[in-house]
Design an enzyme around this catalytic site. Structure first.
Site, PDB file in Angstrom:
ATOM      1  N   ASP A  41      -1.897   6.591   6.293  1.00 21.87           N
ATOM      2  CA  ASP A  41      -2.916   5.647   5.838  1.00 21.87           C
ATOM      3  C   ASP A  41      -3.192   4.714   7.016  1.00 21.87           C
ATOM      4  O   ASP A  41      -2.323   3.948   7.425  1.00 21.87           O
ATOM      5  CB  ASP A  41      -2.374   4.860   4.633  1.00 21.87           C
ATOM      6  CG  ASP A  41      -3.332   3.765   4.149  1.00 21.87           C
ATOM      7  OD1 ASP A  41      -4.405   3.596   4.750  1.00 21.87           O
ATOM      8  OD2 ASP A  41      -2.981   3.081   3.165  1.00 21.87           O
TER       9      ASP A  41
ATOM     10  N   LYS B 214     -12.096  -2.174   6.517  1.00 18.78           N
ATOM     11  CA  LYS B 214     -11.290  -3.037   7.366  1.00 18.78           C
ATOM     12  C   LYS B 214     -11.807  -3.014   8.806  1.00 18.78           C
ATOM     13  O   LYS B 214     -11.948  -4.051   9.424  1.00 18.78           O
ATOM     14  CB  LYS B 214      -9.810  -2.624   7.346  1.00 18.78           C
ATOM     15  CG  LYS B 214      -9.200  -2.472   5.962  1.00 18.78           C
ATOM     16  CD  LYS B 214      -8.919  -3.798   5.288  1.00 18.78           C
ATOM     17  CE  LYS B 214      -8.546  -3.711   3.817  1.00 18.78           C
ATOM     18  NZ  LYS B 214      -7.691  -2.642   3.365  1.00 18.78           N
TER      19      LYS B 214
ATOM     20  N   TRP C 270       0.834  -1.212   0.000  1.00 16.75           N
ATOM     21  CA  TRP C 270       0.000   0.000   0.000  1.00 16.75           C
ATOM     22  C   TRP C 270       0.857   1.246   0.000  1.00 16.75           C
ATOM     23  O   TRP C 270       0.556   2.213  -0.709  1.00 16.75           O
ATOM     24  CB  TRP C 270      -0.977  -0.009   1.175  1.00 16.75           C
ATOM     25  CG  TRP C 270      -1.926  -1.167   1.113  1.00 16.75           C
ATOM     26  CD1 TRP C 270      -2.051  -2.173   2.028  1.00 16.75           C
ATOM     27  CD2 TRP C 270      -2.878  -1.466   0.079  1.00 16.75           C
ATOM     28  NE1 TRP C 270      -3.013  -3.070   1.617  1.00 16.75           N
ATOM     29  CE2 TRP C 270      -3.533  -2.661   0.438  1.00 16.75           C
ATOM     30  CE3 TRP C 270      -3.226  -0.842  -1.118  1.00 16.75           C
ATOM     31  CZ2 TRP C 270      -4.527  -3.250  -0.354  1.00 16.75           C
ATOM     32  CZ3 TRP C 270      -4.219  -1.414  -1.914  1.00 16.75           C
ATOM     33  CH2 TRP C 270      -4.854  -2.601  -1.529  1.00 16.75           C
TER      34      TRP C 270
END
Ligand SMILES: *Cc1c(COP(=O)(O)O)cnc(C)c1O
Length: 354
Positions: free
Chosen positions: A167, A191, A100
């Site tokens: 993030d 998530k 990511w």
């Protein structure tokens, strides 16, 4: 029977949240209409959006501290470029801790210099880099607080004078710390917050400065802040369900209480990984995530029987990401300790009969 859901994302939500959300699709709070068939400018939906934003700030201790919470679309992946479009003037720093982060760097390069300050790529991202030098004059420093695929997590934040951007897609609302250390953080909902389809962005109100570049309206934090996340039609169902989940988080006692539960779950699974001769942990011990526990089979161990065992125990979503292999137990807020106990019993049975 409901399965033990270890999915990395989209992932488990509290049963009561899903029940309330499904009822609201039928009819919202006795108003004679469904949540998904009313105007986003109705007083009912504005109250939902207001509450979602207020809860996000309250739970992170940022209420009244000059931050704004936005519920946007496009996932965390759109934030990779929105962050850079809005904040990158000349150069920004990135700590590369996995897939990511790498994607965030790639998008930022469209807007300016995105310096990879440190990386753990040399060890397939199984640790969090430490002891690097930070150049001065960065427009911001970007980190990924929890690395969903590799199972590592920042337990200490980098010390920097630059605005800190994170993030937090896979550890948002899972632990209590000083969120005011961040100038901006974002998280795709799916998530630990709600269904896929909305992204939380928490931004310090004085972070944005004059920019030379033109930013399309949909990518502009300034516009979304000015319009209170209602510049265009917001994703009403994910926002509503996230709001219900944030109410649930608050009712659990907030982030400190959830962190204690998450740590207990993490300790249980990691103790078993370390004790059990059939398995090996993937991530460096000091950097282990309390959300995603990654582990592989020990050398020479055949996993087929283990897979049959956990499948028979109604365990779901345990397969590791293809770049790590093995297994990943995602133990998000809504996963009960009893599910981890079931998994641990399975690992013990496997070892006994090996
Ligand atoms: C899942 C995930 C993403 C991607 O999120 P999307 O909402 O699918 O764009 C980004 N970062 C992290 C840390 C993730 O876990």
């Amino acid at each position: 029977m409901k399965k033990h859901n270890f999915s990395a994302g989209p992932s488990i939500l509290p049963q009561e949240v899903m029940l309330q959300a499904s009822q609201a699709v039928q009819e919202l709070d006795g108003i004679g209409l469904s949540l998904i068939e009313i105007s986003h400018r109705s007083k009912e939906f504005i109250a939902i959006m207001d509450e979602a934003q207020a809860l996000a700030l309250e739970l992170t201790g940022l209420e009244g501290k000059g931050y704004k919470a936005l519920f946007l679309q496009g996932g965390a992946s759109l934030q990779f470029l929105m962050v850079a479009a809005n904040l990158l003037k000349t150069k920004a720093g990135y700590i590369n801790t996995g897939a990511w982060s790498s994607k965030a760097i790639k998008e930022a390069k469209l807007y300016g210099e995105a310096l990879e300050i440190a990386s753990s790529k040399d060890q397939n991202f199984n640790y969090i880099p430490k002891g690097y030098d930070l150049p001065s004059g960065l427009d911001y420093l970007h980190i990924t607080t929890n690395n969903t695929i590799f199972g590592t997590q920042f337990h200490e934040l980098p010390q920097t004078d630059a605005p800190l951007v994170a993030d937090m897609s896979s550890d948002i609302f899972s632990r209590s710390f000083d969120y005011s250390a961040f100038d901006l953080f974002y998280a795709g909902a799916q998530k630990n917050m709600g269904p896929a389809g909305t992204t939380l962005v928490v931004i310090k109100e004085d972070l944005l400065q004059e920019l030379d570049r033109q930013i399309p309206s949909m990518l502009s934090y300034a516009i979304h802040m000015d319009k209170d996340s209602m510049f265009n039609t917001p994703p009403v169902f994910p926002v509503y369900t996230s709001m219900l989940n944030l109410r649930w988080v608050k009712a659990q006692g907030g982030l400190a209480a959830l962190e204690a539960k998450n740590r207990a779950k993490a300790e249980l699974i990691y103790n078993e990984i370390d004790r059990n001769s059939c398995f090996e942990g993937f991530a460096a011990k000091e950097d282990r995530s309390i959300m995603n526990a990654t582990f592989n089979l020990a050398e020479g161990v055949d996993g087929e029987r283990f897979d049959a065992l956990w499948n028979a125990e109604n365990i779901s979503g345990l397969k590791g990401h293809r770049s790590v292999g093995g297994y990943r137990a995602s133990i998000y807020n809504a996963l009960p300790l009893s599910s981890v106990e079931t998994l641990v019993a399975c690992m013990q049975n496997f070892e006994k009969n090996s």
